[in-house]
Design an enzyme around this catalytic site. Structure first.
Site, PDB file in Angstrom:
ATOM      1  N   HIS A   1       7.378   0.941   2.418  1.00 16.06           N
ATOM      2  CA  HIS A   1       6.983   2.346   2.269  1.00 16.06           C
ATOM      3  C   HIS A   1       8.181   3.221   1.916  1.00 16.06           C
ATOM      4  CE1 HIS A   1       2.752   2.474   4.224  1.00 16.06           C
ATOM      5  NE2 HIS A   1       2.968   1.301   3.674  1.00 16.06           N
TER       6      HIS A   1
ATOM      7  N   VAL B   1       8.607   5.364  -2.109  1.00 16.60           N
ATOM      8  CA  VAL B   1       8.607   6.829  -2.129  1.00 16.60           C
ATOM      9  C   VAL B   1      10.054   7.315  -2.124  1.00 16.60           C
ATOM     10  CG1 VAL B   1       7.832   8.920  -0.953  1.00 16.60           C
ATOM     11  CG2 VAL B   1       6.403   6.856  -0.886  1.00 16.60           C
TER      12      VAL B   1
ATOM     13  N   SER C   1      14.414   7.715   3.375  1.00 17.21           N
ATOM     14  CA  SER C   1      13.759   9.029   3.460  1.00 17.21           C
ATOM     15  C   SER C   1      12.543   8.980   4.383  1.00 17.21           C
ATOM     16  CB  SER C   1      13.341   9.518   2.067  1.00 17.21           C
ATOM     17  OG  SER C   1      12.538   8.552   1.419  1.00 17.21           O
TER      18      SER C   1
ATOM     19  N   PRO D   1       0.199   1.972  -2.499  1.00 12.49           N
ATOM     20  CA  PRO D   1      -1.087   1.356  -2.836  1.00 12.49           C
ATOM     21  C   PRO D   1      -2.090   1.542  -1.694  1.00 12.49           C
ATOM     22  CG  PRO D   1       0.514  -0.325  -2.213  1.00 12.49           C
ATOM     23  CD  PRO D   1       1.252   0.974  -2.240  1.00 12.49           C
TER      24      PRO D   1
END
Ligand code: HEM
Ligand SMILES: *[C@@H]1O[C@H](CO)[C@@H](O)[C@H](O)[C@H]1NC(C)=O
Length: 324
Positions: free
Chosen positions: A62, A66, A72, A162
């Site tokens: 994840h 991103v 982050s 996704p």
């Protein structure tokens, strides 16, 4: 190829500074034992709770999809900014995964030589590699030199990860946008060989699936019955079920064997077998664990390069949850 690239770099050194690369021994001078320190901290945490493994692997994925692999996802919201981790797509990332990175980082920063030299993004990359090896998957060398991002926005998340309802075209195009091939995507989906999903991510396949089919016809009927018992209508939203229903604690190729039997938990899992474009890869990984291990290690290395910040970009965060 690598040699000619090196020559190009010597001639156009400016160009190569701009696109600085990750490398294996990045901390050889500044914190030579960083990998052993992380391994110890991760191992200690994993012995306390298994979600350390599955959660940390998912956290890494994840993070990378991103804003690139820049930790982050670990930043917390502030009064003026809602952070990635508070988006609906990230809300089920287990606290134990964040805690794994925080603990490993604290162990590093307790060593005077290493203090504030190692990025949270690199700690997460090392930890993700380690949890795979510790649960029975492949060990591979991890590339380092990532810098931590200073931006984390809730609004950047949705549409960049996704969804479990995705079909092959959607999966392929999202992974391709990060330089990951069909084979990389299938191998990385094998990450679902460990860990758990909350019922609401797949119950659409078990009840009132469509006008023609009460349940998803690509699912094994025995598996449907089993999941309907574990996740009845109006189930407690906290209930989570092993995604690999046979060996959810072992990083192995059982995930792919399950797909051959119609026992993929999500549409995005089962479609890898039902779609003829990826079926051959699933069949290979199901019969050859070594082929899966090699492909997974290779794809993790590529995932770890996605959108990385290097050189003077970003920062080395002191507290992984806060920008400096
Ligand atoms: C291919 C598209 C993917 C989709 C649609 C997807 C979707 C999901 C969903 C819906 C969950 C359940 C979350 C929950 O209910 O708590 C989950 C869990 C998980 N995913 Fe994925 N995922 C994908 C790819 C990946 C990749 C590439 C990795 C890592 C290599 C990964 C690793 C995991 C792990 C380890 C868990 C279990 C987490 C836990 O036990 O807390 N997934 N995924
Ligand atoms: C469905 O699952 C059952 C029980 O695990 C298994 O024996 C059967 O072969 C599976 N069906 C298919 C079509 O793979």
């Amino acid at each position: 190829m690598a040699q000619s690239l090196l020559k190009l770099c010597l001639i156009f050194s400016l160009l190569c500074f701009a696109s600085a690369q990750l490398r294996r021994n990045f901390y050889a001078q500044t914190c030579p034992n960083v990998e052993a320190i992380v391994r110890d901290a991760v191992g200690r945490k994993l012995r306390q709770t298994f979600t350390t493994a599955s959660g940390t692997l998912r956290l890494f994925f994840h993070d990378c999809f991103v804003q690139g692999c820049d930790a982050s996802v670990i930043l917390v919201s502030t009064p003026n900014n809602k952070a990635e981790k508070d988006s609906p797509d990230d809300i089920t990332l287990p606290g134990d995964a964040f805690d794994t990175v925080i603990k490993a980082k604290a162990a590093i920063d307790a060593i005077p030589q290493c203090r504030f030299k190692v990025s949270c993004a690199d700690v997460l990359a090392i930890a993700a590699r380690d949890v795979v090896a510790m649960t029975g998957g492949p060990f591979f060398e991890v590339e380092l030199g990532r810098r931590d991002g200073r931006v984390s926005r809730e609004s950047d998340v949705h549409g960049h990860l996704p969804l479990p309802e995705f079909k092959l075209d959607q999966l392929v195009s999202m992974f391709a946008s990060h330089g990951l091939t069909l084979e990389d995507m299938v191998a990385l989906s094998g990450g679902h060989t460990i860990g758990f999903s909350h019922c609401n991510r797949f119950t659409n396949r078990l009840f009132d699936y469509s006008r023609r089919f009460p349940v998803d016809p690509s699912m094994n009927a025995t598996y449907v019955k089993q999941l309907q018992v574990q996740c009845p209508r109006n189930v407690d939203p906290n209930i989570a079920v092993g995604m690999d229903s046979v060996t959810p604690f072992a990083f192995d190729n059982q995930y792919f064997k399950n797909l051959l039997q119609g026992k993929g938990m999500f549409t995005s899992d089962q479609v890898l077998y039902t779609d003829p474009r990826s079926r051959k890869i699933v069949e290979l990984f199901a019969r050859n664990n070594e082929a899966f291990n090699v492909a997974f290690a290779n794809a993790m290395t590529k995932l770890g390069r996605v959108g990385v910040k290097t050189g003077n970009e970003g920062e080395i965060r002191r507290d992984c949850a806060l920008v400096n």
